[in-house]
Design a protein around this motif. Structure first.
Motif, PDB file in Angstrom:
ATOM      1  N   ASP A  18       0.820  -1.215   0.000  1.00 25.03           N
ATOM      2  CA  ASP A  18       0.000   0.000   0.000  1.00 25.03           C
ATOM      3  C   ASP A  18       0.855   1.267   0.000  1.00 25.03           C
ATOM      4  O   ASP A  18       0.420   2.315  -0.476  1.00 25.03           O
ATOM      5  N   LEU A  19       2.056   1.175   0.536  1.00 24.47           N
ATOM      6  CA  LEU A  19       2.903   2.358   0.680  1.00 24.47           C
ATOM      7  C   LEU A  19       3.340   2.955  -0.651  1.00 24.47           C
ATOM      8  O   LEU A  19       3.721   4.123  -0.712  1.00 24.47           O
ATOM      9  N   THR A  20       3.288   2.190  -1.712  1.00 25.78           N
ATOM     10  CA  THR A  20       3.686   2.705  -3.029  1.00 25.78           C
ATOM     11  C   THR A  20       2.494   3.188  -3.852  1.00 25.78           C
ATOM     12  O   THR A  20       2.679   3.767  -4.912  1.00 25.78           O
ATOM     13  N   LYS A  21       1.294   2.976  -3.359  1.00 22.36           N
ATOM     14  CA  LYS A  21       0.092   3.385  -4.095  1.00 22.36           C
ATOM     15  C   LYS A  21      -0.039   4.901  -4.096  1.00 22.36           C
ATOM     16  O   LYS A  21       0.330   5.577  -3.139  1.00 22.36           O
ATOM     17  N   THR A  22      -0.575   5.417  -5.194  1.00 24.21           N
ATOM     18  CA  THR A  22      -0.783   6.848  -5.333  1.00 24.21           C
ATOM     19  C   THR A  22      -2.259   7.119  -5.621  1.00 24.21           C
ATOM     20  O   THR A  22      -2.997   6.228  -6.028  1.00 24.21           O
ATOM     21  N   ALA A  23      -2.667   8.358  -5.417  1.00 24.59           N
ATOM     22  CA  ALA A  23      -4.042   8.760  -5.706  1.00 24.59           C
ATOM     23  C   ALA A  23      -4.038  10.237  -6.077  1.00 24.59           C
ATOM     24  O   ALA A  23      -3.161  10.996  -5.649  1.00 24.59           O
TER      25      ALA A  23
END
Length: 62
Positions: A18-23
């Motif tokens: 999850d730490l590499t996910k962007t939004a």
């Protein structure tokens, strides 16, 4: 709910991937930044910046 259980409950759900996910963000400073950046910038650095204030407060109440 006190602070520590609240933090554990919230961040206990975050997985390594999850730490590499962007939004997308309305704030251009945060748009496209990974979750790891947001946690570090908005939470960790903020608490570090207020560390002395927290220590002064704790000295008064403990």
């Amino acid at each position: 709910m006190t602070v520590v259980p609240r933090v554990e409950k919230t961040f206990g759900k975050v997985k390594e991937e999850d730490l590499t996910k962007t939004a997308p963000s309305y704030n251009p400073n945060f748009d496209g930044k990974p979750l790891s950046f947001l946690i570090d910038h908005l939470i960790v650095q903020h608490v570090v910046g207020h560390y002395d204030q927290l220590v002064r407060h704790l000295q008064k109440v403990l």
